[in-house]
Design an enzyme around this catalytic site. Structure first.
Site, PDB file in Angstrom:
ATOM      1  N   HIS A 126      10.678  -8.042 -10.080  1.00  0.00           N
ATOM      2  CA  HIS A 126      10.274  -8.104 -11.493  1.00  0.00           C
ATOM      3  C   HIS A 126      11.521  -8.411 -12.313  1.00  0.00           C
ATOM      4  O   HIS A 126      12.557  -7.778 -12.145  1.00  0.00           O
ATOM      5  CB  HIS A 126       9.688  -6.769 -11.949  1.00  0.00           C
ATOM      6  CG  HIS A 126       9.314  -6.765 -13.395  1.00  0.00           C
ATOM      7  ND1 HIS A 126       8.163  -7.336 -13.862  1.00  0.00           N
ATOM      8  CD2 HIS A 126       9.960  -6.293 -14.485  1.00  0.00           C
ATOM      9  CE1 HIS A 126       8.097  -7.204 -15.171  1.00  0.00           C
ATOM     10  NE2 HIS A 126       9.179  -6.573 -15.573  1.00  0.00           N
TER      11      HIS A 126
ATOM     12  N   CYS B 191       4.404  -3.816 -12.408  1.00  0.00           N
ATOM     13  CA  CYS B 191       5.216  -4.758 -11.637  1.00  0.00           C
ATOM     14  C   CYS B 191       6.542  -4.214 -11.122  1.00  0.00           C
ATOM     15  O   CYS B 191       6.810  -4.240  -9.923  1.00  0.00           O
ATOM     16  CB  CYS B 191       5.473  -6.007 -12.472  1.00  0.00           C
ATOM     17  SG  CYS B 191       4.027  -7.064 -12.656  1.00  0.00           S
TER      18      CYS B 191
END
Length: 481
Positions: A119, A65
Site C-alpha cells: 500500500h 489495504c
C-alpha cells in the site's frame, strides 16, 4: 572456453533454483465472485482456478489495504507490526523487517513489482524499493486519480443515474468507450507482459498488483455491457440482529464524508453494484494477458502462480459499503495457488488459511530456508494434499474508529478481534486502553452464513462460544495499552 564455462555456470544456477513465482494481487475482491459458476464473468480467472488449489476459507488479517498487505508481505500480524492504519509505512516501526520479495531477492531471485503490491499512497515512504531488483511500476497512486487517458476526444460518460459523489478526480461510477490501457490496470498488464519477457531466463519473483475491482467503478464500457444489472444477485441490506454498534462503520469510502453523505437511491445502488462487476471483468481481461504471456514464454510449467485479494468488500450488505469490518464479507479473500507441476489442479480445499500464511508457504514450496519471526504457517502440505487441515482457526481484527489515524488523538478507542473456525465466527470488541471486553459477536456459519443473527448471548451455543473464545484469547491475550 571462458564463454562455455560461464554458460555452464548460469545453467547450473538456474537448475539449482526453485520454481519461479508469479504473484498476482487484487484489491477489494469478493471471494465468492472468484469461484466457478459465480455471477461474475471471469473466463481467465476460471482457467487459473482450473490449474490451482483453491482455498475456500481464506482470511485477511485486517480488512483495509495497508495493514493487510503489510501483514501478508512480512508474514507478521498487524499487532506484531504495530500497524493498524493506512497512514503508517510498515518500516517506520519495523525498519529491518524482511519482506516476501526481499527474501526471494536475497536467495537468488530477480524480484520485480508491477502495480499495487505494497500500500503506497497515504504513507510517507513510497512502496519498498529494497524489496525489488528494479524500480516499481505504477505502484504509487491514488485510486481516485485513475482518470481515462486517451488520444483525441474523450468519449462521453454513459452512466444513467446521477453520480452519488466524486471519487477524488473521477466520478464514483464512469462508463466510457475507451481502450483497456486508458486506466491503470490496462497499463499494469502491458508492463507485466514486458517485464516477464525481461526476466524469463532468470529465476524470477514477479509481483503483479491490479488496482481493481476497488472503486471508482470505471471499467471501460465493454465490461459494463457484459451484464444485465436486473439479473445481478439481489441485495439484502439487513443488519445482523443483536450486533453491537461497534461492529459497523460509516461507509465513508463509498458514501463519502459523514457530514456530506446522502443515502444512495435504488438506481444508484444498482449502478454501483453493476460497476463493481464490470471492474471484476475488466481486471479478469488484464489477468488473461499476463497468463497468456506466461504460457507463450514456455516457463509456465516452471512457475508457481498465486492469486489473492487483500480483503473482501461490502456492496450494501449489513447496510455497509466498502470494507473495515470483521464480518465475513470483508474478512474472507480469494486465495489460489497453482503448483508449477500442475498437481491437484482444479481442486478446492476447506482448510482454513490466512494471508499471513502465504510468505512461509511460498518459501517452503520454492525450497528456500525459512526466515525467523513469521507469524503464519506454511500451507505447502495442504497444496500437496488439499484434504489436510493444519489450522484450527483464522484471525481478523479491526479498530474503531475504522480510520482512527484521522481522529484527533490518533489512536483507536477499541479493537475488534475476530476468530473464524470451521463452524463459527466469534468477535470480541475490547477497550483499547484497558483491554476489557465491551461487546461480543457470535455467528453460526452452519446455519447463518450471511451473519444475520448475533448469538453471543444465546444460551444454546455456550460450548461453541467458549471454544472459540479460548482460541481467540490464546492468539490475542487481552492487554492494556
Amino acid at each position: 572456453m571462458r564463454f562455455l564455462f560461464l554458460s555452464l555456470f548460469v545453467a547450473a544456477s538456474l537448475q539449482a533454483a526453485g520454481p519461479n513465482v508469479l504473484f498476482i494481487m487484487t484489491d477489494d475482491y469478493r471471494p465468492e465472485l472468484a469461484s466457478y459458476g459465480s455471477p461474475a464473468i471471469t473466463p481467465n480467472l476460471d482457467r487459473l482456478a482450473k490449474r490451482s488449489v483453491q482455498f475456500q476459507r481464506a482470511y485477511c488479517q485486517q480488512a483495509v489495504c495497508n495493514p493487510s498487505r503489510s501483514s501478508m508481505l512480512t508474514g507478521r500480524r498487524p499487532d506484531t507490526l504495530k500497524l493498524w492504519n493506512n497512514g503508517t509505512h510498515f518500516r517506520e516501526q519495523n525498519p529491518d523487517v524482511t519482506t516476501l520479495p526481499l527474501w526471494f531477492k536475497e536467495h537468488g531471485y530477480t524480484t520485480r513489482c508491477v502495480g499495487k503490491i505494497f500500500h503506497n499512497w497515504h504513507t510517507e515512504a513510497k512502496g519498498d524499493r529494497r524489496s525489488w531488483s528494479a524500480d516499481e511500476f505504477l505502484h504509487y497512486a491514488n485510486h481516485g486519480h485513475d482518470t481515462p487517458q486517451v488520444s483525441g476526444k474523450l468519449p462521453p460518460n454513459q452512466i444513467t443515474a446521477p453520480s452519488l459523489r466524486d471519487y477524488n478526480q473521477v466520478p464514483l461510477c464512469e462508463c466510457r468507450d475507451v481502450p483497456d490501457e486508458a486506466y491503470f490496470d490496462g497499463r499494469v498488464a502491458a508492463e507485466a507482459v514486458k517485464v516477464l519477457a525481461e526476466v524469463i531466463d532468470q529465476p524470477f519473483f514477479l509481483a503483479v498488483g491490479f488496482w481493481k475491482p476497488h472503486a471508482p467503478f470505471n471499467a471501460p464500457k465493454k465490461y459494463w455491457d457484459l451484464y444485465d444489472r436486473s439479473k445481478l444477485p439481489p441485495l439484502n441490506p439487513n443488519r445482523p440482529d443483536g450486533a453491537p454498534e461497534l461492529a459497523f462503520h460509516q461507509s465513508t469510502e463509498v458514501l463519502g464524508p459523514v457530514k456530506e453523505q446522502v443515502q444512495p437511491s435504488a438506481e444508484q445502488i444498482a449502478e454501483i453494484r453493476h460497476g463493481y462487476f464490470a471492474n471484476i471483468s475488466y481486471l479478469d481481461a488484464q489477468l488473461g494477458k499476463v497468463l497468456d504471456a506466461l504460457e507463450k514464454s514456455g516457463k509456465a510449467d516452471q512457475t508457481i502462480i498465486t492469486f489473492v485479494g487483500d480483503h473482501g468488500y461490502h456492496l450494501g450488505e449489513h447496510s455497509l459499503w466498502g470494507k473495515t469490518s470483521n464480518f465475513e464479507y470483508d474478512a474472507r479473500v480469494p486465495f489460489m495457488i497453482a503448483r508449477a507441476d500442475g498437481k491437484n489442479a482444479g481442486t478446492r480445499t476447506e482448510s482454513l488459511a490466512e494471508l499471513v500464511d502465504l510468505f512461509p508457504t511460498l518459501v517452503e514450496m520454492c525450497g528456500l530456508p525459512m526466515p525467523k519471526g513469521l507469524d503464519g504457517d506454511s500451507l505447502a502440505a495442504v497444496v500437496e494434499d488439499p484434504t489436510q487441515a493444519i489450522k484450527a482457526a483464522a484471525f481478523t481484527q479491526h479498530p474503531r474508529p475504522a480510520y482512527f489515524d484521522r481522529e484527533p488523538d490518533k489512536r483507536p478507542k477499541a479493537m475488534g478481534y475476530s476468530v473464524r473456525t470451521a463452524d463459527v465466527r466469534y468477535t470480541e470488541w475490547r477497550d483499547w486502553l484497558t483491554g476489557d471486553v465491551v461487546a461480543k459477536e457470535l455467528y453460526d456459519h452452519r446455519n447463518d452464513p450471511s451473519e444475520l443473527k448475533n448469538r453471543a448471548d444465546d444460551s444454546g451455543l455456550p460450548e461453541t462460544q467458549n471454544q472459540a473464545a479460548k482460541l481467540l484469547r490464546a492468539e490475542f491475550p487481552p492487554v492494556k495499552h
